[in-house]
Every structure is written in C-alpha cells, then in structure tokens.
Design an enzyme around this catalytic site. Structure first.
Site, PDB file in Angstrom:
ATOM      1  N   GLU A  74       0.811  -1.219   0.000  1.00 13.65           N
ATOM      2  CA  GLU A  74       0.000   0.000   0.000  1.00 13.65           C
ATOM      3  C   GLU A  74       0.846   1.272   0.000  1.00 13.65           C
ATOM      4  O   GLU A  74       0.360   2.348  -0.356  1.00 13.65           O
ATOM      5  CB  GLU A  74      -0.934   0.011   1.209  1.00 13.65           C
ATOM      6  CG  GLU A  74      -2.064  -1.001   1.141  1.00 13.65           C
ATOM      7  CD  GLU A  74      -3.113  -0.667   0.096  1.00 13.65           C
ATOM      8  OE1 GLU A  74      -3.061   0.436  -0.469  1.00 13.65           O
ATOM      9  OE2 GLU A  74      -3.984  -1.517  -0.163  1.00 13.65           O
ATOM     10  N   GLU A 102       6.886 -21.556   8.573  1.00 14.60           N
ATOM     11  CA  GLU A 102       7.142 -20.694   9.723  1.00 14.60           C
ATOM     12  C   GLU A 102       8.159 -21.295  10.691  1.00 14.60           C
ATOM     13  O   GLU A 102       8.757 -20.580  11.493  1.00 14.60           O
ATOM     14  CB  GLU A 102       5.842 -20.387  10.465  1.00 14.60           C
ATOM     15  CG  GLU A 102       5.248 -21.535  11.247  1.00 14.60           C
ATOM     16  CD  GLU A 102       4.071 -21.074  12.099  1.00 14.60           C
ATOM     17  OE1 GLU A 102       4.171 -21.214  13.323  1.00 14.60           O
ATOM     18  OE2 GLU A 102       3.074 -20.579  11.544  1.00 14.60           O
TER      19      GLU A 102
END
EC number: 4.2.1.126
Length: 295
Positions: free
Chosen positions: A81, A112
């Site tokens: 963004e 992870e």
C-alpha cells in the site's frame, strides 16, 4: 504453548458455539474494542522505533516487514500500500512472508518453522546496516522470524519485534520490543482476529508516521501519492485544489504543467515560480513541501 496469552481460552466465549449469531457478533465486537486500548501502553516504544526508522529511511535505508501466516500477510499488505499511497519505490518498503508469494493465498507447511529461511530471505534482498527489520509474530516465538531478526542483528540493521504476548522469544533478539497484549482470542489460538487487528494498526502507524517524517504528507493530505488510476488522479487534483485554493479546472491545469507531480504543483503555485525552481526548492529541503515554500 499453553502459557501464551494468544493460545489461552477466552472466558467471555466459552460457549461461543451456543450463542445466537447476534450475541456472538456483539461479543466479538466488544473484544475487538479492546485492541486499540492495548496498543496505548506501547506508544512510547513505538515513537522511538519510528524516529529511528525516519532517520534510516532518509539515509537510504529500507523498511522491511517479515513474518509468517497472517502476520506475514499483513506486512506484505502494508508494504504494498505504500507504493500508491506515498509513491515509494517497491524496494523501499518490503514485505517478506515465510514460504514466499504462494503463502499469501495458501498455507505452506513448515514454512514458519524454518529458522534458516528467515535469514536466507533477508540475504536475498541484500539487507544492510541502514535497514529496519520488523519481525511480526503474534505468538512471539516463530522460528522464521527469530532467524531473520538474529541475522539482521549480525549486520547491524535496526531490529524490532512485534508480538501479542509479553516477554516473547522474539523480543529477546530485537533492539526494540513492541508487545501488544490483546488478551485471549474469541476463538482460542486464532490470531487472525484481535492479534491480527493489533498488528495491522501498529504497522499502519509505523508506515504512516515514517512517510510523514520524510515529507510525503502536507497537513493531512497525501501529496506524494502515485496516481495509478482515475480515482487517484482525481484525488491528486483535488489535493492541489484544496491546498492552493484553486478551482478544479485551475488545479488540473497546474497538475499537468507540473508533470502530474502534486508537490511541484503546490510549490509552483504558492511560490509563484517555475517548475524548475520548484524542483530545486524541494531538492534543497529534503522534499518537504512546507520547507520548500518557506525557503
């Protein structure tokens, strides 16, 4: 895991499956209202992180988010963004997620837990000592994030640990710890809920305040946005119209003369000067519009 707040059962939702939809919604909404308050205690630490991030960004450093699962996706989202909102280069604010791009839309088994991959992913973007690395992990114990922060420390990058548990593992390997204790989730262990909301709010604060600090905002207007579509082009013209007190048509004409650069257009108008002079004023004042106008 059982001692982690994010894994604990919420006493307000012990019979969640027996609630009516409306009752459950009211309960979730009530829990969500705790999130903003939970951020308040870390504001002093967040202030220090942002001050140092601004300094490093001005010196050519980058802001890098790294995480797994929801945490990683939120980092990628905030980084993405920044390009249209603040006209940053895609290499200036970077979001890295365990498992790579594929992990944005599906779970990558074991990603992870890969400590070394956190290091490898930072090496791949040529991390350097000017950069800021923000490791994001709701539990605060994700090996991928811990590995990334450990490597970042080794090359003297600024390291920040953002978690939703107190005294988290990743806090011990970061220069700054941001621990937002939002309490147990409505759905035990589902950290895409309150924890994810808290992380999103904190990342928004970090990127927004950093961009304000490097001159990408005038008052509360986005004067460095990248007009990638018609809506943003119209917004750009309206910003010039608002700041300079022009009609829409006048602002549009000025926007075109400034080669679609809002900052240059504003300085040209308020200083009654040429495009070339406006550019020079901005360059000499760290690209900050108000300073360029006053110079």
């Amino acid at each position: 895991m059982e001692h982690l707040t994010t894994e604990s059962r919420n006493t307000q939702t012990m019979h969640l499956d027996e609630m009516s939809i409306l009752e459950a919604l009211k309960t979730i909404n009530k829990e969500d209202q705790l999130v903003a308050k939970a951020i308040e205690p870390i504001l002093p630490q967040l202030n220090r992180v942002i001050e140092q991030t601004i300094t490093r960004f001005r010196d050519g450093g980058r802001l890098i988010y790294i995480g797994a699962g929801t945490s990683g996706r939120l980092g990628v989202l905030d980084a993405a963004e920044c390009v249209p909102t603040f006209n940053t280069h895609p290499n200036e604010v970077i979001g890295l997620i365990a498992g790579g791009q594929q992990a944005m839309t599906e779970a990558i088994e074991g990603a992870e837990d890969n400590y070394e991959m956190g290091m490898t992913d930072l090496k791949a973007i040529h991390l350097n000592e000017k950069d800021v690395v923000i490791g994001i992990s709701a539990s605060g114990r994700t090996p991928y994030v811990k590995g990334a922060l450990t490597y970042a420390n080794e090359i003297s990058a600024l390291t920040v640990a953002l978690s939703c548990n107190t005294n988290s593992d990743i806090s011990t390997v970061a220069s700054h710890a941001l621990e937002v204790n939002v309490g147990p989730e409505v759905l035990a262990g589902s950290t895409r809920l309150k924890s994810g909301t808290a992380q999103k709010l904190v990342l928004n604060m970090i990127s927004t305040m950093t961009m304000i600090g490097v001159g990408k905002v005038y008052d509360n207007l986005m004067v460095d946005l990248k007009a990638t579509n018609h809506k943003l082009e119209q917004r750009s013209i309206h910003i010039i119209e608002e700041i300079c007190g022009l009609t829409f048509e006048e602002a549009q004409e000025l926007y075109i003369k400034a080669d679609n650069d809002i900052k240059i257009a504003i300085v040209m108008n308020l200083c009654n000067t040429t495009k070339s002079d406006a550019q020079s004023r901005l360059i000499n004042n760290n690209d900050i519009v108000k300073k360029a106008i006053q110079s």
